[in-house]
Write an enzyme that holds these catalytic residues in place. Structure first.
Site, PDB file in Angstrom:
ATOM      1  N   SER A 145      38.304  55.015  33.731  1.00 55.46           N
ATOM      2  CA  SER A 145      37.761  53.934  34.539  1.00 55.46           C
ATOM      3  C   SER A 145      38.480  52.639  34.186  1.00 55.46           C
ATOM      4  O   SER A 145      39.166  52.543  33.157  1.00 55.46           O
ATOM      5  CB  SER A 145      36.257  53.789  34.250  1.00 55.46           C
ATOM      6  OG  SER A 145      35.726  52.568  34.723  1.00 55.46           O
ATOM      7  N   TYR A 158      28.061  52.822  30.330  1.00 51.59           N
ATOM      8  CA  TYR A 158      29.138  53.441  31.099  1.00 51.59           C
ATOM      9  C   TYR A 158      30.490  53.143  30.452  1.00 51.59           C
ATOM     10  O   TYR A 158      31.322  54.045  30.269  1.00 51.59           O
ATOM     11  CB  TYR A 158      29.104  52.907  32.524  1.00 51.59           C
ATOM     12  CG  TYR A 158      30.159  53.463  33.448  1.00 51.59           C
ATOM     13  CD1 TYR A 158      29.986  54.715  34.042  1.00 51.59           C
ATOM     14  CD2 TYR A 158      31.303  52.738  33.750  1.00 51.59           C
ATOM     15  CE1 TYR A 158      30.951  55.224  34.902  1.00 51.59           C
ATOM     16  CE2 TYR A 158      32.267  53.242  34.608  1.00 51.59           C
ATOM     17  CZ  TYR A 158      32.090  54.485  35.191  1.00 51.59           C
ATOM     18  OH  TYR A 158      33.040  54.992  36.046  1.00 51.59           O
TER      19      TYR A 158
END
Length: 253
Positions: A145, A158
């Site tokens: 990510s 996250y």
């Protein structure tokens, strides 16, 4: 000279894609099938998997499962291998982002995020790797990510998992590449998916994100096609332990 087209040909390969019910996981499943692979999509939503299998046709099968359930990983792996045999390729696209600020993170939210974003890619790969070792060929693709290297508001759980995915990918490569099993990760920028709906529902925010890229735009699902096919095929046979950022140059600025 090798035929360049053959480098991307996945005929005879079996690919497993988690999170295949939507977003970039679904797109990855479609691309790998188009390249000739028989694809097993894994997700919790059976209706969405049925739609995927209908679109792909006979080279596809579905496994309804929660890959975050570590106690059930062996059963999931057995189910994945049932339609076409043990997979040569595994793409870990299943993910969760609770979007909780640091002060608001709950133990339950933290544990669920870790379970699906970090535990699942490792333990499912660990279970599937022995068959890849026997074949002396395998491809593991994790999903990193922007938050693998950047901190975003409301992204502490996250971001922690995605930072860990970068190191997990390198450690997988160190462990399994001697058996011709490569391990790499794709780090998507801003793509319109269910996971990023909160971002794209805010037009101003989406525009600001686009402006921060070198290309001046956010991603479309089609932008993942080439990178996923590259990392899952013989075209990347000497590439392992890498995080390929597919972000329009967001992290370059």
């Amino acid at each position: 000279m090798i035929d360049p087209n053959s480098l991307f040909d996945l005929s005879g390969k079996v690919a497993c894609v988690t999170g295949a019910s939507s977003g970039l996981g679904r797109r990855a499943a479609l691309v790998l099938a188009e390249a000739g692979a028989r694809v097993v999509g894994v997700a919790r939503r059976g209706d969405a998997l049925d739609d995927l299998c209908h679109e792909i046709g006979p080279p596809a099968a579905a496994v309804i499962a929660d890959v975050a359930d570590r106690d059930g990983i062996a059963d999931v792996a057995a189910a994945i291998a049932t339609p076409f045999g043990s997979p040569d390729i595994v793409v870990h696209a299943a993910g969760l982002n609770t979007r909780e600020a640091a002060d608001d993170v709950t133990p339950d939210g933290w544990d669920k995020t870790i379970a699906i974003n970090l535990n699942a890619p490792f333990f499912l790969s660990q279970t599937l790797v022995p068959a890849m070792k026997e074949k002396r060929w395998g491809r593991i693709v994790n999903f990193a990510s922007l938050q693998t290297t950047r901190a975003f508001p409301g992204g502490i759980a996250y971001g922690a998992t995605k930072g860990a995915i970068g190191q997990l990918t390198r450690a997988m490569a160190e462990s399994w590449s001697p058996f011709n099993i490569t391990a790499n990760a794709i780090g998507p920028g801003f793509f319109p998916t269910e996971l990023t709906a909160a971002v794209f529902d805010d037009a101003d925010r989406a525009a600001r994100n686009a402006a921060q890229t070198c290309m001046g735009r956010n991603g479309g699902v089609e932008d993942i096609d080439g990178p996923i096919l590259f990392l899952c095929s013989d075209a990347s046979s000497y590439v392992t332990g890498q995080v390929l950022m597919v972000d329009g140059g967001f992290t370059a600025k």
